[in-house]
Design a protein around this motif. Structure first.
Motif, short mmCIF file in Angstrom:
data_model
loop_
_atom_site.label_atom_id
_atom_site.label_comp_id
_atom_site.label_asym_id
_atom_site.label_seq_id
_atom_site.Cartn_x
_atom_site.Cartn_y
_atom_site.Cartn_z
N ILE A 112 0.85 -1.19 0.00
CA ILE A 112 0.00 0.00 0.00
C ILE A 112 0.89 1.24 0.00
CG2 ILE A 112 -1.79 1.26 1.26
CD1 ILE A 112 -2.32 -1.37 2.79
N VAL A 113 0.45 2.27 -0.69
CA VAL A 113 1.04 3.60 -0.60
C VAL A 113 -0.05 4.49 -0.03
CG1 VAL A 113 2.05 5.54 -1.86
CG2 VAL A 113 2.53 3.18 -2.60
N GLU A 114 0.25 5.21 1.06
CA GLU A 114 -0.76 6.03 1.76
C GLU A 114 -0.23 7.42 2.09
OE1 GLU A 114 -3.60 3.44 4.68
OE2 GLU A 114 -1.68 4.05 5.44
N PHE A 115 -1.13 8.40 2.05
CA PHE A 115 -0.88 9.74 2.57
C PHE A 115 -1.77 9.94 3.78
CE2 PHE A 115 0.39 10.17 -1.82
CZ PHE A 115 1.46 11.04 -1.78
N SER A 116 -1.19 10.47 4.87
CA SER A 116 -1.95 10.70 6.10
C SER A 116 -1.49 12.00 6.74
CB SER A 116 -1.72 9.56 7.10
OG SER A 116 -1.94 8.31 6.50
N PRO A 117 -2.38 12.76 7.37
CA PRO A 117 -1.95 13.95 8.12
C PRO A 117 -1.01 13.51 9.25
CG PRO A 117 -4.35 13.91 7.87
CD PRO A 117 -3.84 12.59 7.41
N THR A 118 0.20 14.03 9.25
CA THR A 118 1.23 13.57 10.18
C THR A 118 0.82 13.67 11.64
OG1 THR A 118 2.96 14.09 8.57
CG2 THR A 118 3.64 13.93 10.88
N ALA A 119 0.23 14.77 12.06
CA ALA A 119 -0.13 14.94 13.48
C ALA A 119 -1.14 13.89 13.92
CB ALA A 119 -0.67 16.35 13.73
N GLN A 120 -2.17 13.64 13.10
CA GLN A 120 -3.17 12.62 13.44
C GLN A 120 -2.54 11.22 13.43
OE1 GLN A 120 -6.39 12.90 10.66
NE2 GLN A 120 -7.04 14.93 11.38
N LEU A 121 -1.71 10.97 12.43
CA LEU A 121 -1.07 9.66 12.31
C LEU A 121 -0.19 9.37 13.53
CD1 LEU A 121 -0.56 7.14 10.58
CD2 LEU A 121 1.37 8.37 9.55
N ARG A 122 0.56 10.34 13.98
CA ARG A 122 1.42 10.14 15.16
C ARG A 122 0.60 9.77 16.39
NH1 ARG A 122 5.64 14.97 14.12
NH2 ARG A 122 7.01 13.81 12.73
N GLN A 123 -0.52 10.45 16.61
CA GLN A 123 -1.36 10.13 17.77
C GLN A 123 -1.86 8.70 17.71
OE1 GLN A 123 -4.40 13.15 17.57
NE2 GLN A 123 -3.18 14.63 18.71
N VAL A 124 -2.32 8.28 16.53
CA VAL A 124 -2.84 6.92 16.38
C VAL A 124 -1.70 5.91 16.52
CG1 VAL A 124 -3.89 5.31 14.74
CG2 VAL A 124 -4.86 7.58 15.05
N MET A 125 -0.53 6.21 15.94
CA MET A 125 0.60 5.27 16.01
C MET A 125 1.08 5.08 17.45
SD MET A 125 1.03 4.02 13.06
CE MET A 125 2.59 3.22 13.18
N VAL A 126 1.14 6.15 18.22
CA VAL A 126 1.54 6.02 19.62
C VAL A 126 0.56 5.10 20.35
CG1 VAL A 126 1.69 7.28 21.83
CG2 VAL A 126 2.83 8.18 19.79
N HIS A 127 -0.72 5.31 20.13
CA HIS A 127 -1.73 4.47 20.77
C HIS A 127 -1.59 3.01 20.33
CE1 HIS A 127 -5.56 3.37 22.62
NE2 HIS A 127 -5.69 2.57 21.57
N SER A 128 -1.47 2.77 19.02
CA SER A 128 -1.43 1.39 18.53
C SER A 128 -0.15 0.68 18.92
CB SER A 128 -1.67 1.34 17.02
OG SER A 128 -0.64 1.98 16.33
N LEU A 129 0.98 1.38 18.94
CA LEU A 129 2.23 0.75 19.38
C LEU A 129 2.17 0.40 20.86
CD1 LEU A 129 4.84 2.85 17.40
CD2 LEU A 129 4.21 0.45 17.02
N THR A 130 1.56 1.27 21.66
CA THR A 130 1.38 0.97 23.09
C THR A 130 0.50 -0.25 23.26
OG1 THR A 130 1.64 3.31 23.63
CG2 THR A 130 0.59 1.93 25.29
N ALA A 131 -0.58 -0.33 22.49
CA ALA A 131 -1.47 -1.50 22.56
C ALA A 131 -0.75 -2.76 22.13
CB ALA A 131 -2.71 -1.27 21.69
N GLN A 132 0.07 -2.67 21.09
CA GLN A 132 0.81 -3.84 20.60
C GLN A 132 1.81 -4.32 21.65
OE1 GLN A 132 3.03 -3.17 16.99
NE2 GLN A 132 3.08 -5.33 16.50
N LEU A 133 2.52 -3.40 22.27
CA LEU A 133 3.47 -3.78 23.33
C LEU A 133 2.76 -4.41 24.52
CD1 LEU A 133 5.93 -0.77 23.29
CD2 LEU A 133 6.42 -3.12 22.61
N ALA A 134 1.62 -3.87 24.89
CA ALA A 134 0.85 -4.44 26.00
C ALA A 134 0.41 -5.86 25.66
CB ALA A 134 -0.36 -3.57 26.31
N HIS A 135 -0.02 -6.08 24.42
CA HIS A 135 -0.45 -7.41 23.99
C HIS A 135 0.73 -8.38 24.02
CE1 HIS A 135 -2.40 -10.62 21.79
NE2 HIS A 135 -1.36 -10.63 20.98
N GLN A 136 1.89 -7.95 23.52
CA GLN A 136 3.06 -8.82 23.51
C GLN A 136 3.51 -9.15 24.93
OE1 GLN A 136 5.85 -6.71 21.04
NE2 GLN A 136 4.97 -7.51 19.15
N THR A 137 3.45 -8.17 25.82
CA THR A 137 3.84 -8.41 27.21
C THR A 137 2.89 -9.40 27.86
OG1 THR A 137 4.78 -6.20 27.37
CG2 THR A 137 4.24 -7.30 29.44
#
Length: 154
Positions: A112-137
């Motif tokens: 996939i090639v995607e364009f996303s507003p950087t500020a919104q993307l960062r907020q979502v990425m921080v949340h999803s990476l935190t969720a992924q780490l919690a799941h792995q732990t």
């Protein structure tokens, strides 16, 4: 312009940030993302090598869905966007728009090639990476050390 870069194009070779995800549960290979920032937007080149239902990554966000808009192009295979009222499929060669409140379901082998507003993307990425780490732990087996038993002499 001093101190800023005027970028009016972006290509995969221009990507300055690379991210490799995996291996996660049921993944035998790694997913890969390459990112270029363009005047407040992030251009992402993503390769997913395993089927992915991103639902757990957005739990805790409004509607438990991604809150960032994305505009994109499916280079290969299949992307499904789950909206509150429908699922929309995009196949090889399709352009797509994902408004806020969607969940991506990606088929193995999708590029996939995607364009996303950087500020919104960062907020979502921080949340999803935190969720992924919690799941792995939570799912990683813990090793327990046995304490040596004391010997009573006697």
């Amino acid at each position: 312009m001093t101190g800023s870069t005027d970028i009016s194009r972006g290509s995969e070779r221009d990507a300055t940030h690379q991210q490799t995800r995996g291996p996660g549960p049921a993944r035998h290979t790694r997913d890969r993302g390459r990112y270029v920032e363009l005047d407040g937007y992030t251009l992402a080149f993503e390769t997913l090598r395993a089927d992915v239902d991103a639902t757990p990554l957005f739990q805790g966000l409004p509607e438990d869905r991604c809150q960032c808009a994305h505009w994109g192009y499916v280079v290969s295979v299949l992307l499904t966007l789950r909206h509150p009222d429908r699922d929309q499929q995009y196949r090889t060669g399709d352009a797509c728009y994902a408004p806020p409140a969607h969940t991506p379901i990606v088929t193995s082998g999708t590029d996939i090639v995607e364009f996303s507003p950087t500020a919104q993307l960062r907020q979502v990425m921080v949340h999803s990476l935190t969720a992924q780490l919690a799941h792995q732990t939570a799912t990683t087996p813990r090793l327990h050390r046995r304490r040596p038993r004391s010997r009573n002499s006697g």
